[in-house]
Design a protein around this motif. Structure first.
Motif, PDB file in Angstrom:
ATOM      1  N   ASP B  52     115.228 -85.371  29.233  1.00  0.00           N
ATOM      2  CA  ASP B  52     114.967 -86.222  27.807  1.00  0.00           C
ATOM      3  C   ASP B  52     115.027 -85.096  27.067  1.00  0.00           C
ATOM      4  OD1 ASP B  52     113.664 -86.936  25.703  1.00  0.00           O
ATOM      5  OD2 ASP B  52     111.720 -87.591  26.667  1.00  0.00           O
ATOM      6  N   PRO B  53     115.823 -85.208  25.750  1.00  0.00           N
ATOM      7  CA  PRO B  53     115.971 -84.070  24.923  1.00  0.00           C
ATOM      8  C   PRO B  53     114.527 -83.531  24.179  1.00  0.00           C
ATOM      9  CG  PRO B  53     117.411 -85.820  24.181  1.00  0.00           C
ATOM     10  CD  PRO B  53     116.637 -86.272  25.412  1.00  0.00           C
ATOM     11  N   SER B  54     113.639 -84.409  24.306  1.00  0.00           N
ATOM     12  CA  SER B  54     112.496 -83.974  23.630  1.00  0.00           C
ATOM     13  C   SER B  54     111.414 -83.725  24.790  1.00  0.00           C
ATOM     14  CB  SER B  54     111.525 -85.338  23.029  1.00  0.00           C
ATOM     15  OG  SER B  54     111.590 -86.382  23.973  1.00  0.00           O
ATOM     16  N   GLY B  55     111.926 -83.390  25.881  1.00  0.00           N
ATOM     17  CA  GLY B  55     111.000 -83.297  27.124  1.00  0.00           C
ATOM     18  C   GLY B  55     111.048 -81.765  27.467  1.00  0.00           C
ATOM     19  N   PRO B  56     110.490 -81.181  28.291  1.00  0.00           N
ATOM     20  CA  PRO B  56     110.439 -79.843  28.905  1.00  0.00           C
ATOM     21  C   PRO B  56     111.773 -79.261  29.430  1.00  0.00           C
ATOM     22  CG  PRO B  56     108.694 -81.070  29.996  1.00  0.00           C
ATOM     23  CD  PRO B  56     109.289 -82.002  29.127  1.00  0.00           C
ATOM     24  N   GLU B  57     112.222 -80.313  29.956  1.00  0.00           N
ATOM     25  CA  GLU B  57     113.668 -79.940  30.960  1.00  0.00           C
ATOM     26  C   GLU B  57     114.830 -79.648  29.898  1.00  0.00           C
ATOM     27  OE1 GLU B  57     113.321 -83.667  30.935  1.00  0.00           O
ATOM     28  OE2 GLU B  57     111.178 -83.153  31.517  1.00  0.00           O
ATOM     29  N   ASN B  58     114.789 -80.025  28.630  1.00  0.00           N
ATOM     30  CA  ASN B  58     115.604 -79.454  27.742  1.00  0.00           C
ATOM     31  C   ASN B  58     115.545 -77.881  27.333  1.00  0.00           C
ATOM     32  OD1 ASN B  58     117.761 -79.525  25.901  1.00  0.00           O
ATOM     33  ND2 ASN B  58     116.889 -80.930  24.297  1.00  0.00           N
ATOM     34  N   LYS B  59     116.483 -77.394  27.000  1.00  0.00           N
ATOM     35  CA  LYS B  59     116.178 -75.929  26.672  1.00  0.00           C
ATOM     36  C   LYS B  59     116.959 -75.754  25.299  1.00  0.00           C
ATOM     37  CE  LYS B  59     116.560 -74.654  31.576  1.00  0.00           C
ATOM     38  NZ  LYS B  59     116.976 -73.626  32.360  1.00  0.00           N
ATOM     39  N   ILE B  60     116.642 -74.579  24.791  1.00  0.00           N
ATOM     40  CA  ILE B  60     117.381 -74.273  23.486  1.00  0.00           C
ATOM     41  C   ILE B  60     117.665 -72.806  23.753  1.00  0.00           C
ATOM     42  CG2 ILE B  60     115.194 -73.374  21.899  1.00  0.00           C
ATOM     43  CD1 ILE B  60     116.677 -74.879  19.851  1.00  0.00           C
ATOM     44  N   ILE B  61     118.908 -72.567  23.213  1.00  0.00           N
ATOM     45  CA  ILE B  61     119.520 -71.228  23.712  1.00  0.00           C
ATOM     46  C   ILE B  61     119.950 -70.778  22.388  1.00  0.00           C
ATOM     47  CG2 ILE B  61     121.459 -70.231  24.927  1.00  0.00           C
ATOM     48  CD1 ILE B  61     120.742 -73.196  26.443  1.00  0.00           C
ATOM     49  N   MET B  62     119.656 -69.560  22.274  1.00  0.00           N
ATOM     50  CA  MET B  62     119.925 -68.777  20.754  1.00  0.00           C
ATOM     51  C   MET B  62     120.867 -67.623  21.236  1.00  0.00           C
ATOM     52  SD  MET B  62     117.423 -66.450  18.742  1.00  0.00           S
ATOM     53  CE  MET B  62     117.946 -65.416  17.171  1.00  0.00           C
ATOM     54  N   ALA B  63     121.935 -67.677  20.741  1.00  0.00           N
ATOM     55  CA  ALA B  63     122.805 -66.649  21.234  1.00  0.00           C
ATOM     56  C   ALA B  63     123.902 -65.870  20.135  1.00  0.00           C
ATOM     57  CB  ALA B  63     123.919 -67.272  22.403  1.00  0.00           C
ATOM     58  N   THR B  64     124.098 -64.692  20.393  1.00  0.00           N
ATOM     59  CA  THR B  64     125.023 -63.892  19.566  1.00  0.00           C
ATOM     60  C   THR B  64     126.254 -63.713  20.203  1.00  0.00           C
ATOM     61  OG1 THR B  64     124.137 -61.598  20.533  1.00  0.00           O
ATOM     62  CG2 THR B  64     122.728 -62.569  18.712  1.00  0.00           C
ATOM     63  N   GLY B  65     127.184 -62.870  19.558  1.00  0.00           N
ATOM     64  CA  GLY B  65     128.426 -62.825  19.801  1.00  0.00           C
ATOM     65  C   GLY B  65     128.616 -61.300  19.854  1.00  0.00           C
ATOM     66  N   PRO B  66     129.768 -60.849  20.547  1.00  0.00           N
ATOM     67  CA  PRO B  66     130.208 -59.475  20.757  1.00  0.00           C
ATOM     68  C   PRO B  66     130.333 -58.888  19.262  1.00  0.00           C
ATOM     69  CG  PRO B  66     132.020 -60.656  21.305  1.00  0.00           C
ATOM     70  CD  PRO B  66     131.045 -61.829  21.110  1.00  0.00           C
ATOM     71  N   LEU B  67     130.552 -59.438  18.299  1.00  0.00           N
ATOM     72  CA  LEU B  67     130.824 -58.698  17.122  1.00  0.00           C
ATOM     73  C   LEU B  67     129.497 -58.757  16.022  1.00  0.00           C
ATOM     74  CD1 LEU B  67     134.393 -60.123  15.903  1.00  0.00           C
ATOM     75  CD2 LEU B  67     133.662 -58.522  17.535  1.00  0.00           C
ATOM     76  N   SER B  68     128.629 -59.848  16.534  1.00  0.00           N
ATOM     77  CA  SER B  68     127.485 -59.928  15.647  1.00  0.00           C
ATOM     78  C   SER B  68     126.605 -58.527  15.483  1.00  0.00           C
ATOM     79  CB  SER B  68     126.219 -60.664  16.448  1.00  0.00           C
ATOM     80  OG  SER B  68     126.841 -62.049  16.749  1.00  0.00           O
ATOM     81  N   GLY B  69     126.140 -58.114  14.611  1.00  0.00           N
ATOM     82  CA  GLY B  69     125.514 -56.931  14.194  1.00  0.00           C
ATOM     83  C   GLY B  69     126.262 -55.731  13.905  1.00  0.00           C
TER      84      GLY B  69
END
Ligand code: SF4
Lengths: 153, 614
Positions: B52-69
């Motif tokens: 369920d997108p609103s449940g705890p099984e959903n995840k949120i991933i925040m990611a950068t790339g090799p060129l970031s920063g």
């Protein structure tokens, strides 16, 4: 790249008078400063610092960069800060990073908060007037100060 | 790894409070590059198909790339990925500012947040110190004022991703806000944070990013800045940012959404164009990390006494012309209100535009919209402000509106002019006469958004190979997301993609070719598509349809019908697109052959399982 030729005439690097109107906070100056002096890419070892403490109201950025006033040199207990042309530089043979103190004395005493220490660096970080930031700033917010003000007129 | 990447992924479980790190292998990095591609892979592998997108099984991933920063031009992009609460399918949205660099300086390429906290919390990351902290002091705080408060508490050198009341109240299209007015706005990624009781992610890093070949990188980045500064459009970009497009879109392309996309031309559009805005309200430019373009404009509205970053093109379109509002200060004010509440300006403007039209058609009553509203009509700023607040706090009609335009239209029986694809509200490009752009919207990986492909100028110039073009764009544009940089220096100032590849190689020590890079982009595009197949049983080509309104005349328009793109023509184009992609022309999903070709064989079992549920 250190602009050897320019260095002769540069008194310091300074934000332009209308810096607040010009600066976009992109931090390109910091990234190029860091990269010019250290092996890595980054911003955290930059000698020039841009901050946006005024957001959200009224907005606008602030710049801390060395004005070459030389107070650090006066305060340094090891006499490790010397003048090269018009620019104050650190003599790394003499500097011991004030290793017995929490902050180096020069960092502590800098009247414009333009000297920094970094947990991974033995020595303090100081602007050496190389001009990387002035050259790259895409908004033209920085300039060289090249003429001495008349003092005590 | 030799450089570019930090090589570490941080994992935080908000249910168990467990915090761990794991290595990003070079193999994985080379397979998906990073940022969006990497986050998509993690989301694909780890989010169960019945989550369920609103449940705890959903995840949120925040990611950068090799060129970031790094010093690569406009290297400040972070992508968030999760299962979208708006669609049950693939959700992804990116944000600029200074988050990406800070996360890398803290030593991580990505953060995976899983589980859900019982109490409102925030994540604090300072190099190796990672803590889940109580956020009760920030409960109900707006995105802008909340970020200020958090910076006052933690220090101004902390970079913050924060959600507002809308996300706390689980409004489907809540955004993630950063740096006082930049957002990962789309597909309800902020809603996922809200549902996890995660108010913010605060990051402070001290490290640098390793480089394999510093000298080479130096040359490349200087070339990029030189090329940008010498481009004839550079100055205009610095002055006006994306608002430069308002006039062009309104007069030349006829794509400025007007009154719920009834038309692409707003008769008062000249009141809200770039030059007017710059003169009336802009105070200074505001850029993302290492970006010379500075497309962000920081504005002050005297009549409303507020500061806001923006409005940019999308917001002028969706909260301005799309609602019939022709006063730039009013739009700036609505931008401010929407940002503070933590709503996506695109979706909010789309939903409200729909409601106004439905009201005028007699599909909603005065009683339903509430006594405090003096009816509804185009061009009424006060009413829009009231509606935004109702949505964010789910009061009265706001309860329904908070579900997004798809659900609203199903309840009101107004599907024919519900401007969405797959449940995500269409962004600010009216496209009924633009075949390639329609295809771009129809097949965009999150639904009605222009991030993957934007082909409206191509259409206007009479571009021929439409399906081919859309596919090419759907690889290259998200490719910039994969690298962790902004695509605009390429799109607008012509910075060569080869330079980005060279920068990648200089940083990592790889010797990747353009062909190899494009193969990865294609792999990532197919994986985004496969996410839909895995999570949405019964997924088919019908999901790639665009709203009925886009097959019809502009409302009140007398132009000859011949340049309209009919449903039949669209279907033909869609079939051609599938064939070129190696996707099944009925299911709209990658064929097993295509998946194997791209090294995505592991997807096949999921698609088979999903088909069984049909
Ligand atoms: S490079 Fe120029 S515009 Fe960017 S932060 Fe530095 S001074 Fe400001």
């Amino acid at each position: 790249m250190t602009k050897g030729k320019k260095l002769e005439n540069i008194l310091s690097i300074k934000p332009k008078d209308n810096f607040e109107e010009l600066c976009s906070g992109c931090g390109t100056c910091e990234a190029f400063c860091h990269a010019a002096h250290y092996d890595t890419e980054g911003k955290k070892k930059s000698a020039i610092k841009i901050s946006g403490e005024n957001f959200p109201v009224p907005g606008g950025y602030k710049c801390n960069v060395c004005n070459q006033c030389g107070i650090c040199a006066k305060e340094c207990p090891s006499d490790a800060i010397y003048k090269d042309k018009m620019i104050w530089k650190i003599d790394y043979d003499k500097c011991d990073g004030c290793s017995d103190l929490e902050f180096p004395i020069c960092v502590d005493k800098c009247p414009t908060d333009s000297m920094h220490s970094h947990p991974d660096e033995e020595y303090p970080i100081k602007c050496d007037g190389c001009g990387e930031c002035v050259e790259i700033c895409p908004l033209g917010a920085l300039e060289y100060k090249t003429k001495q003000r008349v003092v005590g007129k | 790894m030799k450089g570019g990447y930090t090589g570490k992924i941080l994992r935080v479980n908000l249910s168990t409070k467990e915090i761990t790190t794991e290595d990003l292998t070079e193999k994985m990095a080379k397979f998906h590059i990073g940022a969006r591609g990497l986050a998509t892979r993690i989301a694909y592998d780890e989010i169960p198909c019945d989550a369920d997108p609103s449940g705890p099984e959903n995840k949120i991933i925040m990611a950068t790339g090799p060129l970031s920063g790094t010093r690569v031009i406009a290297s400040g992009k972070t992508t968030f990925v999760g299962k979208s609460p708006q669609t049950n399918g693939y959700g992804s949205s990116n944000v600029g500012g200074h988050l990406a660099e800070e996360l890398k300086f803290a030593g991580y390429d990505a953060v995976v947040v899983e589980g859900a906290s019982k109490k409102l919390c925030y994540l604090y990351i300072e190099d190796d110190k990672v803590e889940i902290r109580d956020a009760k002091d920030y409960k109900g705080a707006g995105c802008i004022s909340g970020e200020r408060k958090m910076k006052d508490d933690l220090g101004d050198d902390v970079q913050i991703a924060i959600v507002g009341p809308a996300a706390e109240n689980s409004v489907a299209y809540s955004c993630i806000s950063h740096d006082f007015g930049r957002q990962a706005g789309r597909a309800g990624l902020g809603t996922i944070m809200g549902n996890k009781n995660l108010k913010a992610i605060a990051i402070k890093g001290s490290k640098g990013i390793e480089v394999h070949d510093k000298k080479r990188l130096d040359k490349i980045v200087r070339q990029m800045f030189k090329d940008a500064k010498e481009h004839p459009d550079f100055k205009a970009w610095q002055l006006y940012g994306t608002t430069n497009l308002v006039s062009y879109s309104n007069h030349n392309l006829k794509s400025l959404p007007t009154r719920n996309f009834q038309s692409g031309h707003f008769e008062n559009g000249d009141n809200i164009r770039a030059e007017v805005m710059r003169r009336k309200i802009v105070r200074h430019d505001k850029a993302c990390g290492v970006c010379p373009m500075a497309c962000g404009k920081y504005s002050y509205s005297k009549s409303h006494n507020i500061c806001v970053e923006g409005p940019e093109y999308e917001t002028i379109g969706m909260l301005g012309s799309n609602l019939g509002i022709d006063n730039i200060e009013d739009i700036a004010y609505l931008n401010y209100v929407t940002d503070e509440l933590g709503l996506d300006t695109i979706s909010a403007g789309n939903v409200i535009g729909h409601l106004i039209e439905a009201y005028k058609e007699g599909k909603v009553t005065d009683k339903e919209i509430g006594k405090d509203m003096k009816g509804l009509d185009w061009g009424k700023t006060k009413e829009v402000e009231l509606l935004l607040n109702k949505i964010a706090h789910k009061r009265g009609i706001g309860k329904l509106l908070a579900k997004g335009v798809k659900r609203v239209s199903e309840v009101l029986g107004t599907q024919e002019y519900a401007m969405h694809v797959k449940g995500v509200e269409i962004s600010a490009y009216e496209s009924r006469r633009r075949p390639a752009n329609k295809l771009a919207y129809g097949t965009a990986s999150i639904g009605g958004h222009h991030n993957d492909a934007w082909a409206i100028v191509f259409d206007a110039q009479g571009g021929k190979d439409k399906a081919e073009k859309v596919i090419e764009l759907q690889h290259l544009r998200p490719g910039f997301d994969d690298l962790g940089v902004c695509r605009l220096p390429w799109v607008e100032l012509g910075i060569k993609p080869e330079l980005y590849k060279d920068a990648l190689n200089a940083l990592t020590g790889w010797s990747m070719t353009m062909d190899e890079m494009f193969e990865i982009f294609e792999r990532n595009a197919n994986l985004r598509r496969a996410f839909w197949g895995k999570h949405v049983p019964g997924f088919s080509r019908n999901y790639d349809n665009v709203p009925k309104r886009w097959y019809e005349e502009e409302v009140g328009d007398k132009k000859p019908e011949e340049d309209l793109v009919t449903k039949k023509e669209y279907d033909k184009l869609l079939t051609k697109y599938y064939r070129l992609r190696g996707w099944n022309i009925h299911s709209g999903l990658p064929t097993y052959k295509k998946l194997r070709e791209l090294g995505l064989g592991f997807v096949i079992k999921d698609l088979k399982k999903s088909r069984e549920k049909d």
